[in-house]
Scaffold this motif. Structure first.
Motif, PDB file in Angstrom:
ATOM      1  N   ARG A 153      -7.197 -11.480   6.390  1.00 51.77           N
ATOM      2  CA  ARG A 153      -8.499 -12.232   6.025  1.00 51.77           C
ATOM      3  C   ARG A 153      -9.637 -11.355   6.924  1.00 51.77           C
ATOM      4  O   ARG A 153     -10.718 -11.303   6.263  1.00 51.77           O
ATOM      5  CB  ARG A 153      -8.700 -13.482   6.808  1.00 51.77           C
ATOM      6  CG  ARG A 153      -7.822 -14.565   6.172  1.00 51.77           C
ATOM      7  CD  ARG A 153      -8.188 -15.900   6.323  1.00 51.77           C
ATOM      8  NE  ARG A 153      -7.893 -16.253   7.552  1.00 51.77           N
ATOM      9  CZ  ARG A 153      -6.668 -16.895   7.915  1.00 51.77           C
ATOM     10  NH1 ARG A 153      -5.835 -17.213   7.165  1.00 51.77           N
ATOM     11  NH2 ARG A 153      -6.387 -17.074   9.192  1.00 51.77           N
ATOM     12  N   ALA A 154      -9.268 -10.812   8.113  1.00 54.45           N
ATOM     13  CA  ALA A 154     -10.528  -9.930   8.518  1.00 54.45           C
ATOM     14  C   ALA A 154     -10.586  -8.746   7.879  1.00 54.45           C
ATOM     15  O   ALA A 154     -11.598  -8.293   7.768  1.00 54.45           O
ATOM     16  CB  ALA A 154     -10.024  -9.628   9.982  1.00 54.45           C
ATOM     17  N   ALA A 155      -9.529  -7.998   7.156  1.00 54.75           N
ATOM     18  CA  ALA A 155      -9.569  -6.842   6.678  1.00 54.75           C
ATOM     19  C   ALA A 155     -10.532  -7.069   5.378  1.00 54.75           C
ATOM     20  O   ALA A 155     -11.301  -6.525   4.904  1.00 54.75           O
ATOM     21  CB  ALA A 155      -8.385  -6.350   6.433  1.00 54.75           C
ATOM     22  N   ALA A 156     -10.058  -8.452   4.789  1.00 54.67           N
ATOM     23  CA  ALA A 156     -10.779  -8.517   3.316  1.00 54.67           C
ATOM     24  C   ALA A 156     -12.107  -8.794   3.871  1.00 54.67           C
ATOM     25  O   ALA A 156     -13.169  -8.323   3.018  1.00 54.67           O
ATOM     26  CB  ALA A 156     -10.234  -9.704   2.749  1.00 54.67           C
ATOM     27  N   ALA A 157     -12.859  -9.594   5.023  1.00 52.05           N
ATOM     28  CA  ALA A 157     -13.993  -9.776   5.084  1.00 52.05           C
ATOM     29  C   ALA A 157     -14.600  -8.370   5.568  1.00 52.05           C
ATOM     30  O   ALA A 157     -15.768  -8.221   4.987  1.00 52.05           O
ATOM     31  CB  ALA A 157     -14.041 -10.920   6.302  1.00 52.05           C
ATOM     32  N   THR A 158     -14.028  -7.641   6.120  1.00 51.12           N
ATOM     33  CA  THR A 158     -14.592  -6.394   6.422  1.00 51.12           C
ATOM     34  C   THR A 158     -14.973  -5.329   5.040  1.00 51.12           C
ATOM     35  O   THR A 158     -16.167  -4.891   5.008  1.00 51.12           O
ATOM     36  CB  THR A 158     -13.771  -5.544   7.487  1.00 51.12           C
ATOM     37  OG1 THR A 158     -13.474  -6.437   8.542  1.00 51.12           O
ATOM     38  CG2 THR A 158     -14.378  -4.102   8.141  1.00 51.12           C
ATOM     39  N   ALA A 159     -13.886  -5.601   4.295  1.00 52.65           N
ATOM     40  CA  ALA A 159     -14.215  -4.691   2.965  1.00 52.65           C
ATOM     41  C   ALA A 159     -15.115  -5.290   2.170  1.00 52.65           C
ATOM     42  O   ALA A 159     -15.934  -4.414   1.561  1.00 52.65           O
ATOM     43  CB  ALA A 159     -12.915  -4.678   2.317  1.00 52.65           C
ATOM     44  N   GLY A 160     -15.444  -6.538   2.135  1.00 56.04           N
ATOM     45  CA  GLY A 160     -16.575  -7.195   1.430  1.00 56.04           C
ATOM     46  C   GLY A 160     -17.744  -6.843   2.049  1.00 56.04           C
ATOM     47  O   GLY A 160     -18.561  -6.884   1.302  1.00 56.04           O
ATOM     48  N   ALA A 161     -17.934  -6.784   3.384  1.00 51.83           N
ATOM     49  CA  ALA A 161     -19.242  -6.649   3.941  1.00 51.83           C
ATOM     50  C   ALA A 161     -19.552  -5.112   3.724  1.00 51.83           C
ATOM     51  O   ALA A 161     -20.723  -4.814   3.399  1.00 51.83           O
ATOM     52  CB  ALA A 161     -19.030  -6.811   5.454  1.00 51.83           C
ATOM     53  N   LYS A 162     -18.498  -4.004   3.578  1.00 55.85           N
ATOM     54  CA  LYS A 162     -19.123  -2.815   3.364  1.00 55.85           C
ATOM     55  C   LYS A 162     -19.248  -2.731   2.065  1.00 55.85           C
ATOM     56  O   LYS A 162     -20.210  -2.164   1.608  1.00 55.85           O
ATOM     57  CB  LYS A 162     -17.492  -2.034   3.615  1.00 55.85           C
ATOM     58  CG  LYS A 162     -17.417  -1.820   5.093  1.00 55.85           C
ATOM     59  CD  LYS A 162     -16.094  -0.778   5.192  1.00 55.85           C
ATOM     60  CE  LYS A 162     -16.045  -0.608   6.771  1.00 55.85           C
ATOM     61  NZ  LYS A 162     -14.732   0.194   6.959  1.00 55.85           N
ATOM     62  N   GLN A 163     -18.722  -3.392   1.200  1.00 57.80           N
ATOM     63  CA  GLN A 163     -19.212  -3.447  -0.342  1.00 57.80           C
ATOM     64  C   GLN A 163     -20.601  -3.908  -0.425  1.00 57.80           C
ATOM     65  O   GLN A 163     -21.399  -3.438  -1.258  1.00 57.80           O
ATOM     66  CB  GLN A 163     -18.256  -4.223  -1.273  1.00 57.80           C
ATOM     67  CG  GLN A 163     -18.377  -4.126  -2.654  1.00 57.80           C
ATOM     68  CD  GLN A 163     -17.396  -3.521  -3.528  1.00 57.80           C
ATOM     69  OE1 GLN A 163     -16.148  -3.552  -2.845  1.00 57.80           O
ATOM     70  NE2 GLN A 163     -17.551  -2.838  -4.683  1.00 57.80           N
ATOM     71  N   GLN A 164     -21.098  -4.928   0.166  1.00 54.40           N
ATOM     72  CA  GLN A 164     -22.416  -5.472  -0.061  1.00 54.40           C
ATOM     73  C   GLN A 164     -23.368  -4.697   0.613  1.00 54.40           C
ATOM     74  O   GLN A 164     -24.732  -4.243   0.039  1.00 54.40           O
ATOM     75  CB  GLN A 164     -22.405  -6.716   0.496  1.00 54.40           C
ATOM     76  CG  GLN A 164     -21.654  -7.870  -0.135  1.00 54.40           C
ATOM     77  CD  GLN A 164     -22.039  -9.177   0.729  1.00 54.40           C
ATOM     78  OE1 GLN A 164     -22.323  -9.253   1.889  1.00 54.40           O
ATOM     79  NE2 GLN A 164     -21.318 -10.454   0.158  1.00 54.40           N
ATOM     80  N   ALA A 165     -22.983  -3.784   1.539  1.00 54.83           N
ATOM     81  CA  ALA A 165     -23.823  -2.996   2.327  1.00 54.83           C
ATOM     82  C   ALA A 165     -23.996  -1.640   1.843  1.00 54.83           C
ATOM     83  O   ALA A 165     -24.480  -0.858   1.858  1.00 54.83           O
ATOM     84  CB  ALA A 165     -23.364  -2.694   3.809  1.00 54.83           C
TER      85      ALA A 165
END
Length: 339
Positions: free
Chosen positions: A296-308
């Motif tokens: 879950r932490a890895a998925a959240a980090t990947a989503g944050a990078k995609q938005q940024a």
């Protein structure tokens, strides 16, 4: 000479007897009250060795690891038990091999009661009793936490009951094999804890311990049933002989006593296996919970990078605020002059 006799009373096993054999006479031993004096002497020896291992090995490692108070206490406990179990494991294996108890399993119940013991067998039992009795004052010397005292007292009481029971009931041969199996499993468990304290991501030895633990439990239960349930009923010489030191072996004449012992053994092994299964299930739940948290932490980090991630702009580059094409020309279309 008087001093020497007193010293021998503390240092060497007592109650030696010359037993006639086909090759001559063989010096063997039986138990008695003087054994308590010898055990007392080796209790002090065990305390000294405990302090040496603590000061010259465990304290130095602890200073490098910078463990918390809880882990520091558990590390000291496992470090002491690793040293003891490894020494006892090698010693016990040497005794059972040289005495032929492994090569000839029938010797575990043949010629029972085994009132007379070889020197190394009796000395091993006295040292084992001394070690587990020395563990009682060590609870105070090591300043063990109050929460850990009941667990350690239970462990000490079980070891003392097993060793003293095998020694007094003349089941020394069976007791040696069972101690060998028990110390093998305990060695891997405490070794796995030491490795875990140095590197919390390394739990491979716990898996090895789990396999060894299950195998040793099966062997332990099989040996109890084989010796007490099938071997001892075939032996006829189980009379009460106080002059030879045979005080308790006549109990195995009673089938009710034998069945009661087997029932207690089975219940105890079942409780041990239940705690082991509960421990393994808890470990697996914690492992999968940790893995899911990491995902879950890895998925959240990947989503944050995609938005940024910045939006893609037109091809080319800027120069003085004007977008230029890759070949340096302006992307604007030129206006045609009117003729």
């Amino acid at each position: 000479q008087v001093t020497a006799k007193t010293a021998f009373l503390f240092i060497l096993p007592q109650y030696n007897v010359s037993v006639p054999t086909a090759d001559g006479e063989l010096v063997q031993y039986h138990y008695g009250l003087k054994d308590l004096v010898t055990i007392l002497f080796y209790i002090f020896i065990a305390i000294i060795l405990h302090a040496v291992v603590q000061e010259y090995a465990l304290d130095k490692i602890n200073r490098r690891l910078h463990l918390s108070k809880v882990k520091h206490s558990k590390f000291n406990e496992s470090g002491q038990l690793v040293a003891f179990h490894l020494t006892s494991l090698i010693w016990c294996l040497y005794v059972v091999v040289t005495e032929g108890y492994i090569s000839n399993p029938r010797s575990l119940w043949e010629n029972y009661p085994h009132v007379y013991l070889p020197f190394q067998v009796k000395f091993f039992y006295l040292c084992q009793l001394a070690y587990w009795l020395h563990a009682l004052p060590e609870l105070y010397f090591q300043k063990v936490r109050k929460e850990d005292i009941p667990r350690q007292l239970q462990c000490i009481a079980l070891y003392l009951a097993h060793i003293a029971g095998a020694y007094l009931l003349n089941l020394s041969r069976l007791g040696l094999i069972l101690l060998l199996l028990q110390y093998l499993a305990e060695f891997f468990f405490h070794m796995a804890r030491l490795v875990y304290f140095t590197d919390e991501n390394n739990e491979k030895l716990f898996n090895v311990w789990a396999v060894v633990f299950v195998v040793t439990r099966l062997f332990t239960l099989t040996l109890y049933i084989l010796v007490i349930g099938f071997g001892l009923p075939r032996v006829e010489n189980r009379a009460l002989e106080p002059e030879r030191g045979n005080l308790f072996s006549f109990l195995f004449n009673n089938i009710l006593f034998r069945m009661s012992v087997l029932l207690l053994v089975c219940l105890f092994q079942a409780s041990v296996m239940w705690r082991f299964i509960h421990f393994q299930l808890r470990r697996w739940r914690e492992y999968w919970h940790e893995q899911s948290s990491r995902k879950r932490a890895a998925a959240a980090t990947a989503g944050a990078k995609q938005q940024a991630k910045p939006l893609k702009r037109d091809s080319g580059y800027h120069e003085n605020g004007v977008v230029k094409a890759e070949n340096g020309t302006s992307p604007r279309t030129k206006k045609l002059k009117s003729p």
